[in-house]
Motif scaffolding. Structure first.
Motif, PDB file in Angstrom:
ATOM      1  N   SER A 119      27.348  39.953  15.305  1.00 12.58           N
ATOM      2  CA  SER A 119      26.798  40.109  13.929  1.00 12.58           C
ATOM      3  C   SER A 119      25.302  40.554  14.209  1.00 12.58           C
ATOM      4  N   CYS A 120      24.708  40.790  12.860  1.00 13.05           N
ATOM      5  CA  CYS A 120      23.284  41.116  12.729  1.00 13.05           C
ATOM      6  C   CYS A 120      22.738  39.784  13.428  1.00 13.05           C
ATOM      7  N   CYS A 143      21.897  38.430  17.091  1.00 19.40           N
ATOM      8  CA  CYS A 143      20.651  38.689  17.766  1.00 19.40           C
ATOM      9  C   CYS A 143      19.158  38.065  16.937  1.00 19.40           C
ATOM     10  N   HIS A 144      19.491  38.113  15.426  1.00 19.75           N
ATOM     11  CA  HIS A 144      18.338  37.646  14.561  1.00 19.75           C
ATOM     12  C   HIS A 144      18.267  36.546  13.899  1.00 19.75           C
ATOM     13  N   ASN A 184      17.724  38.607  21.584  1.00 22.65           N
ATOM     14  CA  ASN A 184      18.720  39.892  21.907  1.00 22.65           C
ATOM     15  C   ASN A 184      19.590  39.443  23.047  1.00 22.65           C
ATOM     16  N   ASN A 194      21.742  40.831  24.366  1.00 24.82           N
ATOM     17  CA  ASN A 194      21.858  41.898  25.538  1.00 24.82           C
ATOM     18  C   ASN A 194      20.997  41.793  26.816  1.00 24.82           C
ATOM     19  N   ILE A 209      13.318  37.988  19.928  1.00 21.87           N
ATOM     20  CA  ILE A 209      12.895  38.795  19.050  1.00 21.87           C
ATOM     21  C   ILE A 209      12.147  38.030  17.787  1.00 21.87           C
ATOM     22  N   ARG A 228       7.049  43.392   9.655  1.00 21.73           N
ATOM     23  CA  ARG A 228       8.364  43.729   9.331  1.00 21.73           C
ATOM     24  C   ARG A 228       8.698  44.613   8.012  1.00 21.73           C
ATOM     25  N   LEU A 229       9.824  45.607   8.315  1.00 20.86           N
ATOM     26  CA  LEU A 229      10.004  46.519   7.039  1.00 20.86           C
ATOM     27  C   LEU A 229       8.769  47.257   6.638  1.00 20.86           C
ATOM     28  N   VAL A 252      12.167  51.170  11.385  1.00 19.08           N
ATOM     29  CA  VAL A 252      13.320  50.569  10.569  1.00 19.08           C
ATOM     30  C   VAL A 252      14.505  51.480  10.575  1.00 19.08           C
ATOM     31  N   TRP A 286      15.870  51.281  14.306  1.00 16.99           N
ATOM     32  CA  TRP A 286      16.780  50.094  14.672  1.00 16.99           C
ATOM     33  C   TRP A 286      17.878  49.909  13.828  1.00 16.99           C
ATOM     34  N   ASN A 303      21.280  49.292  15.778  1.00 18.95           N
ATOM     35  CA  ASN A 303      21.862  48.028  15.199  1.00 18.95           C
ATOM     36  C   ASN A 303      23.162  48.170  14.871  1.00 18.95           C
ATOM     37  N   VAL A 317      26.716  46.785  16.326  1.00 17.30           N
ATOM     38  CA  VAL A 317      27.668  45.661  15.583  1.00 17.30           C
ATOM     39  C   VAL A 317      28.747  46.328  15.055  1.00 17.30           C
TER      40      VAL A 317
HETATM   41  C1  HEC Z   1      21.872  43.158  20.212  1.00 20.17           C
HETATM   42  C2  HEC Z   1      20.962  42.455  19.490  1.00 20.17           C
HETATM   43  C3  HEC Z   1      20.760  42.989  17.986  1.00 20.17           C
HETATM   44  C4  HEC Z   1      21.659  42.979  16.748  1.00 20.17           C
HETATM   45  C5  HEC Z   1      23.279  42.757  17.041  1.00 20.17           C
HETATM   46  C6  HEC Z   1      21.011  43.434  15.928  1.00 20.17           C
HETATM   47  N1  HEC Z   1      19.569  43.567  16.119  1.00 20.17           N
HETATM   48 FE1  HEC Z   1      18.224  44.314  14.818  1.00 20.17          FE
HETATM   49  N2  HEC Z   1      16.893  44.490  16.227  1.00 20.17           N
HETATM   50  C7  HEC Z   1      17.101  44.097  17.684  1.00 20.17           C
HETATM   51  C8  HEC Z   1      15.848  44.503  18.475  1.00 20.17           C
HETATM   52  C9  HEC Z   1      15.799  44.291  20.083  1.00 20.17           C
HETATM   53  C10 HEC Z   1      14.972  45.004  17.497  1.00 20.17           C
HETATM   54  C11 HEC Z   1      13.673  45.714  17.913  1.00 20.17           C
HETATM   55  C12 HEC Z   1      12.537  44.609  18.479  1.00 20.17           C
HETATM   56  C13 HEC Z   1      11.897  44.014  17.420  1.00 20.17           C
HETATM   57  O1  HEC Z   1      11.516  44.818  16.303  1.00 20.17           O
HETATM   58  O2  HEC Z   1      11.398  42.685  17.619  1.00 20.17           O
HETATM   59  C14 HEC Z   1      15.572  45.064  16.201  1.00 20.17           C
HETATM   60  C15 HEC Z   1      14.850  45.598  15.067  1.00 20.17           C
HETATM   61  C16 HEC Z   1      15.506  45.389  13.945  1.00 20.17           C
HETATM   62  C17 HEC Z   1      14.979  46.022  12.750  1.00 20.17           C
HETATM   63  C18 HEC Z   1      13.594  46.409  12.684  1.00 20.17           C
HETATM   64  C19 HEC Z   1      12.560  45.743  11.638  1.00 20.17           C
HETATM   65  C20 HEC Z   1      11.220  46.204  11.755  1.00 20.17           C
HETATM   66  O3  HEC Z   1      10.733  46.478  10.628  1.00 20.17           O
HETATM   67  O4  HEC Z   1      10.553  46.164  12.726  1.00 20.17           O
HETATM   68  C21 HEC Z   1      15.676  45.799  11.524  1.00 20.17           C
HETATM   69  C22 HEC Z   1      15.756  46.293  10.094  1.00 20.17           C
HETATM   70  C23 HEC Z   1      16.994  45.387  12.200  1.00 20.17           C
HETATM   71  N3  HEC Z   1      16.815  44.998  13.361  1.00 20.17           N
HETATM   72  C24 HEC Z   1      18.292  45.026  11.466  1.00 20.17           C
HETATM   73  C25 HEC Z   1      19.464  44.774  12.003  1.00 20.17           C
HETATM   74  C26 HEC Z   1      20.483  44.713  11.130  1.00 20.17           C
HETATM   75  C27 HEC Z   1      20.836  45.074   9.796  1.00 20.17           C
HETATM   76  C28 HEC Z   1      21.609  44.474  12.260  1.00 20.17           C
HETATM   77  C29 HEC Z   1      23.142  44.303  11.839  1.00 20.17           C
HETATM   78  C30 HEC Z   1      23.839  45.711  11.607  1.00 20.17           C
HETATM   79  C31 HEC Z   1      20.975  44.025  13.599  1.00 20.17           C
HETATM   80  N4  HEC Z   1      19.502  44.403  13.362  1.00 20.17           N
HETATM   81  C32 HEC Z   1      21.804  43.745  14.606  1.00 20.17           C
HETATM   82  C33 HEC Z   1      18.116  43.765  18.062  1.00 20.17           C
HETATM   83  C34 HEC Z   1      19.397  43.658  17.388  1.00 20.17           C
END
Ligand code: HEC
Length: 138
Positions: free
Chosen positions: A67-68, A71-72, A82, A84, A89, A100-101, A107, A110, A114, A118
């Motif tokens: 799910s989102c 990782c978050h 992360n 993977n 993060i 962020r955002l 945005v 990613w 992302n 998922v």
């Molecule tokens: C496999 C791990 C992983 C998953 C699952 C994941 N993310 Fe991320 N996400 C990351 C990474 C790595 C970054 C970029 C690194 C960072 O910004 O720190 C990121 C960045 C983001 C950003 C950018 C934010 C910004 O303003 O910098 C958003 C928005 C985001 N993710 C939303 C989501 C959403 C919504 C989901 C589910 C659909 C999701 N992520 C699932 C790893 C993941």
């Protein structure tokens, strides 16, 4: 008295509510135009739906449950990991991490990656708008 209460309420929401910057507002606005095209009864983005999307568990292309939040983390104010790469993060919540955002390109890029991780597909305009509305309020 009532006026004072209202004034305090307005002041506190102005102080604590996170807002998108100008370029992000334009981006979210364009998502809502697209969402309206996809569904004429669209009535605005919703943080509750966004939370459900964020926490919903799916089977990834690699056959793992993800799910989102995997990782978050479930608490967006916390540092995530992360799964993977094993790298940490920084928090996704703008209240904990003001960067962020704030950058549309970042945005958009990613969200595309992302959602693919998922859901094994891109997110719809509705899904992206809902999830951003959820995140901005964390
Ligand atoms: C496999 C791990 C992983 C998953 C699952 C994941 N993310 Fe991320 N996400 C990351 C990474 C790595 C970054 C970029 C690194 C960072 O910004 O720190 C990121 C960045 C983001 C950003 C950018 C934010 C910004 O303003 O910098 C958003 C928005 C985001 N993710 C939303 C989501 C959403 C919504 C989901 C589910 C659909 C999701 N992520 C699932 C790893 C993941």
């Amino acid at each position: 008295m009532k006026k004072i209460v209202i004034a305090i309420f307005l002041l506190s929401t102005a102080l604590f509510a996170q807002e998108f910057n100008a370029s992000m507002k334009t981006y979210v606005q364009s998502l809502s135009v697209e969402a309206k095209k996809e569904n004429p009864s669209f009535g605005g983005f919703d943080a509750k739906r966004g939370e459900a999307i964020f926490k919903s568990v799916h089977v990834s292309k690699k056959g793992k449950e993800i799910s989102c939040a995997t990782c978050h983390s479930n608490d967006l104010k916390q540092t995530g990991i992360n799964v993977n790469t094993g790298k940490s993060i920084t928090a996704l919540a703008p209240s904990a991490n003001p960067a962020r955002l704030s950058d549309v390109k970042e945005v958009d890029k990613w969200l595309r990656r992302n959602f693919n991780d998922v859901f094994a597909r891109e997110g719809s305009a509705l899904e992206k708008g809902d999830v951003l509305t959820y995140i901005i309020n964390q």
